[in-house]
Scaffold this motif. Structure first.
Motif, PDB file in Angstrom:
ATOM      1  N   SER A  65       0.823  -1.203   0.000  1.00  0.00           N
ATOM      2  CA  SER A  65       0.000   0.000   0.000  1.00  0.00           C
ATOM      3  C   SER A  65       0.857   1.253   0.000  1.00  0.00           C
ATOM      4  O   SER A  65       1.920   1.294   0.605  1.00  0.00           O
ATOM      5  CB  SER A  65      -0.898  -0.012   1.242  1.00  0.00           C
ATOM      6  N   SER A  66       0.370   2.280  -0.677  1.00  0.00           N
ATOM      7  CA  SER A  66       1.102   3.544  -0.670  1.00  0.00           C
ATOM      8  C   SER A  66       0.660   4.435   0.484  1.00  0.00           C
ATOM      9  O   SER A  66       1.145   5.549   0.609  1.00  0.00           O
ATOM     10  CB  SER A  66       0.903   4.265  -2.002  1.00  0.00           C
ATOM     11  N   GLN A  67      -0.250   3.948   1.330  1.00  0.00           N
ATOM     12  CA  GLN A  67      -0.749   4.768   2.433  1.00  0.00           C
ATOM     13  C   GLN A  67       0.353   5.227   3.385  1.00  0.00           C
ATOM     14  O   GLN A  67       0.361   6.390   3.764  1.00  0.00           O
ATOM     15  CB  GLN A  67      -1.855   4.044   3.205  1.00  0.00           C
ATOM     16  N   PRO A  68       1.299   4.363   3.779  1.00  0.00           N
ATOM     17  CA  PRO A  68       2.372   4.874   4.646  1.00  0.00           C
ATOM     18  C   PRO A  68       3.152   6.029   4.000  1.00  0.00           C
ATOM     19  O   PRO A  68       3.531   6.969   4.683  1.00  0.00           O
ATOM     20  CB  PRO A  68       3.270   3.658   4.868  1.00  0.00           C
ATOM     21  N   VAL A  69       3.345   5.957   2.696  1.00  0.00           N
ATOM     22  CA  VAL A  69       4.042   7.038   1.997  1.00  0.00           C
ATOM     23  C   VAL A  69       3.188   8.299   2.027  1.00  0.00           C
ATOM     24  O   VAL A  69       3.688   9.403   2.260  1.00  0.00           O
ATOM     25  CB  VAL A  69       4.380   6.637   0.545  1.00  0.00           C
ATOM     26  N   GLU A  70       1.893   8.155   1.815  1.00  0.00           N
ATOM     27  CA  GLU A  70       0.980   9.299   1.867  1.00  0.00           C
ATOM     28  C   GLU A  70       0.978   9.923   3.254  1.00  0.00           C
ATOM     29  O   GLU A  70       0.989  11.151   3.392  1.00  0.00           O
ATOM     30  CB  GLU A  70      -0.436   8.892   1.463  1.00  0.00           C
TER      31      GLU A  70
ATOM     32  N   GLN B  94       2.815  14.358   6.821  1.00  0.00           N
ATOM     33  CA  GLN B  94       3.587  14.830   7.973  1.00  0.00           C
ATOM     34  C   GLN B  94       4.685  15.782   7.524  1.00  0.00           C
ATOM     35  O   GLN B  94       4.913  16.823   8.141  1.00  0.00           O
ATOM     36  CB  GLN B  94       4.203  13.652   8.721  1.00  0.00           C
ATOM     37  N   ALA B  95       5.379  15.424   6.463  1.00  0.00           N
ATOM     38  CA  ALA B  95       6.472  16.259   5.970  1.00  0.00           C
ATOM     39  C   ALA B  95       5.963  17.629   5.527  1.00  0.00           C
ATOM     40  O   ALA B  95       6.613  18.650   5.774  1.00  0.00           O
ATOM     41  CB  ALA B  95       7.192  15.562   4.813  1.00  0.00           C
ATOM     42  N   LEU B  96       4.803  17.660   4.908  1.00  0.00           N
ATOM     43  CA  LEU B  96       4.254  18.928   4.427  1.00  0.00           C
ATOM     44  C   LEU B  96       3.801  19.845   5.560  1.00  0.00           C
ATOM     45  O   LEU B  96       3.619  21.042   5.354  1.00  0.00           O
ATOM     46  CB  LEU B  96       3.114  18.676   3.441  1.00  0.00           C
TER      47      LEU B  96
ATOM     48  N   ARG C 131      11.452  21.327   5.713  1.00  0.00           N
ATOM     49  CA  ARG C 131      11.110  20.569   4.503  1.00  0.00           C
ATOM     50  C   ARG C 131      12.279  20.601   3.520  1.00  0.00           C
ATOM     51  O   ARG C 131      12.608  19.589   2.897  1.00  0.00           O
ATOM     52  CB  ARG C 131       9.837  21.111   3.855  1.00  0.00           C
ATOM     53  N   ALA C 132      12.925  21.761   3.381  1.00  0.00           N
ATOM     54  CA  ALA C 132      14.074  21.871   2.473  1.00  0.00           C
ATOM     55  C   ALA C 132      15.207  20.956   2.935  1.00  0.00           C
ATOM     56  O   ALA C 132      15.831  20.273   2.119  1.00  0.00           O
ATOM     57  CB  ALA C 132      14.542  23.320   2.391  1.00  0.00           C
TER      58      ALA C 132
ATOM     59  N   ALA D 204      -0.187  22.677   3.962  1.00  0.00           N
ATOM     60  CA  ALA D 204      -0.007  21.269   3.600  1.00  0.00           C
ATOM     61  C   ALA D 204      -1.263  20.668   2.981  1.00  0.00           C
ATOM     62  O   ALA D 204      -1.184  19.967   1.969  1.00  0.00           O
ATOM     63  CB  ALA D 204       0.427  20.466   4.818  1.00  0.00           C
ATOM     64  N   ASP D 205      -2.421  20.924   3.571  1.00  0.00           N
ATOM     65  CA  ASP D 205      -3.658  20.353   3.038  1.00  0.00           C
ATOM     66  C   ASP D 205      -3.908  20.807   1.600  1.00  0.00           C
ATOM     67  O   ASP D 205      -4.327  20.020   0.755  1.00  0.00           O
ATOM     68  CB  ASP D 205      -4.855  20.726   3.920  1.00  0.00           C
ATOM     69  N   GLU D 206      -3.638  22.064   1.339  1.00  0.00           N
ATOM     70  CA  GLU D 206      -3.832  22.585  -0.016  1.00  0.00           C
ATOM     71  C   GLU D 206      -2.825  21.982  -0.985  1.00  0.00           C
ATOM     72  O   GLU D 206      -3.165  21.615  -2.114  1.00  0.00           O
ATOM     73  CB  GLU D 206      -3.706  24.105  -0.012  1.00  0.00           C
ATOM     74  N   ALA D 207      -1.579  21.851  -0.550  1.00  0.00           N
ATOM     75  CA  ALA D 207      -0.551  21.256  -1.408  1.00  0.00           C
ATOM     76  C   ALA D 207      -0.898  19.817  -1.753  1.00  0.00           C
ATOM     77  O   ALA D 207      -0.771  19.395  -2.910  1.00  0.00           O
ATOM     78  CB  ALA D 207       0.809  21.332  -0.723  1.00  0.00           C
ATOM     79  N   LEU D 208      -1.345  19.052  -0.759  1.00  0.00           N
ATOM     80  CA  LEU D 208      -1.745  17.662  -1.012  1.00  0.00           C
ATOM     81  C   LEU D 208      -2.931  17.599  -1.961  1.00  0.00           C
ATOM     82  O   LEU D 208      -2.975  16.748  -2.855  1.00  0.00           O
ATOM     83  CB  LEU D 208      -2.080  16.956   0.305  1.00  0.00           C
ATOM     84  N   ALA D 209      -3.902  18.469  -1.771  1.00  0.00           N
ATOM     85  CA  ALA D 209      -5.072  18.486  -2.653  1.00  0.00           C
ATOM     86  C   ALA D 209      -4.660  18.789  -4.092  1.00  0.00           C
ATOM     87  O   ALA D 209      -5.147  18.153  -5.033  1.00  0.00           O
ATOM     88  CB  ALA D 209      -6.100  19.504  -2.157  1.00  0.00           C
TER      89      ALA D 209
END
Length: 75
Positions: free
Chosen positions: A2-7, A12-14, A21-22, A63-68
């Protein structure tokens, strides 16, 4: 697998402050072949973006906007 752990990790990183982050990007890139041209290019890009953040040239996105935005491009 599953890619969920990566997501989850990406989310978290965002949420990290821009400078953290840099730093994370630099460490991830450095984990690849250390002297490859691609690695050098990615590192230069990460350093340039970090400098832009420090100089106030870059508008940060929550972060939420970037993920969206990322999900919309992938979906």
């Amino acid at each position: 697998m599953s890619s969920q752990p990566v997501e989850d990790l990406a989310a978290q990183a965002l949420r990290l402050p821009p400078e953290d982050r840099a730093k994370l990007v630099e460490r991830l890139i450095a984990s690849f072949e250390p002297k490859s041209p691609a690695q050098a290019a990615w590192l230069a890009l990460a350093q340039s973006r970090r400098a832009d953040v420090k100089a106030g040239k870059t508008a940060m996105v929550p972060a939420d906007e970037a993920l969206a935005r990322a999900r919309a491009r992938l979906g």
